[in-house]
Enzyme design. Sequence first.
Site, PDB file in Angstrom:
ATOM      1  N   ASP A   6     -23.341  -0.865  -4.034  1.00  0.00           N
ATOM      2  CA  ASP A   6     -23.984  -0.314  -2.844  1.00  0.00           C
ATOM      3  C   ASP A   6     -23.678  -1.068  -1.560  1.00  0.00           C
ATOM      4  O   ASP A   6     -24.028  -0.619  -0.479  1.00  0.00           O
ATOM      5  CB  ASP A   6     -25.501  -0.227  -3.045  1.00  0.00           C
ATOM      6  CG  ASP A   6     -26.120  -1.543  -3.471  1.00  0.00           C
ATOM      7  OD1 ASP A   6     -25.507  -2.623  -3.239  1.00  0.00           O
ATOM      8  OD2 ASP A   6     -27.221  -1.500  -4.047  1.00  0.00           O
TER       9      ASP A   6
ATOM     10  N   HIS B   1     -17.447  -4.366  -9.357  1.00  0.00           N
ATOM     11  CA  HIS B   1     -17.311  -2.931  -9.627  1.00  0.00           C
ATOM     12  C   HIS B   1     -16.988  -2.134  -8.377  1.00  0.00           C
ATOM     13  O   HIS B   1     -17.183  -0.920  -8.349  1.00  0.00           O
ATOM     14  CB  HIS B   1     -18.585  -2.406 -10.298  1.00  0.00           C
ATOM     15  CG  HIS B   1     -18.787  -2.996 -11.663  1.00  0.00           C
ATOM     16  ND1 HIS B   1     -20.027  -3.062 -12.262  1.00  0.00           N
ATOM     17  CD2 HIS B   1     -17.919  -3.564 -12.538  1.00  0.00           C
ATOM     18  CE1 HIS B   1     -19.893  -3.635 -13.457  1.00  0.00           C
ATOM     19  NE2 HIS B   1     -18.638  -3.952 -13.636  1.00  0.00           N
TER      20      HIS B   1
ATOM     21  N   CYS C 109      -6.898   5.521  -2.721  1.00  0.00           N
ATOM     22  CA  CYS C 109      -6.072   6.551  -3.347  1.00  0.00           C
ATOM     23  C   CYS C 109      -6.081   6.324  -4.856  1.00  0.00           C
ATOM     24  O   CYS C 109      -5.817   5.212  -5.323  1.00  0.00           O
ATOM     25  CB  CYS C 109      -4.650   6.481  -2.798  1.00  0.00           C
ATOM     26  SG  CYS C 109      -3.516   7.571  -3.673  1.00  0.00           S
TER      27      CYS C 109
ATOM     28  N   SER D  55     -28.988  -6.198 -17.065  1.00  0.00           N
ATOM     29  CA  SER D  55     -29.252  -5.975 -18.487  1.00  0.00           C
ATOM     30  C   SER D  55     -28.242  -6.713 -19.349  1.00  0.00           C
ATOM     31  O   SER D  55     -28.432  -6.862 -20.545  1.00  0.00           O
ATOM     32  CB  SER D  55     -29.191  -4.480 -18.798  1.00  0.00           C
ATOM     33  OG  SER D  55     -27.881  -3.991 -18.531  1.00  0.00           O
TER      34      SER D  55
HETATM   35 ZN   LIG Z   1      -1.656   7.097  -2.338  1.00  0.00          ZN
END
Ligand SMILES: [Zn+2]
Length: 151
Positions: free
Chosen positions: A7, A22, A30, A92
């Site tokens: 976030d 992440h 892309c 977790s």
């Molecule tokens: Zn590309």
Amino acid sequence: MITQNVDGLHLQAGSSDVIELHGNIWHNLCANCGRPAAEAELDAGTPPACPHCRGLIRPGVVWFGEALPAPAWTRAAEVLETADIFFCIGTSSLVEPAASLPRYARSCGRTVIQINPEATSHDEIAQYVLRGRSGEVMPALLQAAWPAWPA
Ligand SMILES: [Zn+2]
């Protein structure tokens, strides 16, 4: 700071050195060539396509089954290797490979402190387990360590 959150709130809160394992939902890239996509490129079509290779533009996050970005993973490992203490907070500890970081920290001789409302698999490897919500435990910990810390 190593986070699994996508976030971007750690950055928005002012943390300056954040490893987003992440990715970040506010960034786009892309799907074909991996090139970061500017916000303006999202208006180039439906679905938006990369102006360089015509690949589809997608959110800059790691989806289940995808590998973590190698630079973020490498940097996270480097940070753990030199840290004094590894706080494992509010997770977790179920999603690999991020869930292996506390174990790696222990193998590097680091002190691991687990802060979580619920028990996790890392309770067994952490030297200290503080049960509670991070928003309550962390301020209390800081206040105990540095009494001048604002309550
Ligand atoms: Zn590309």
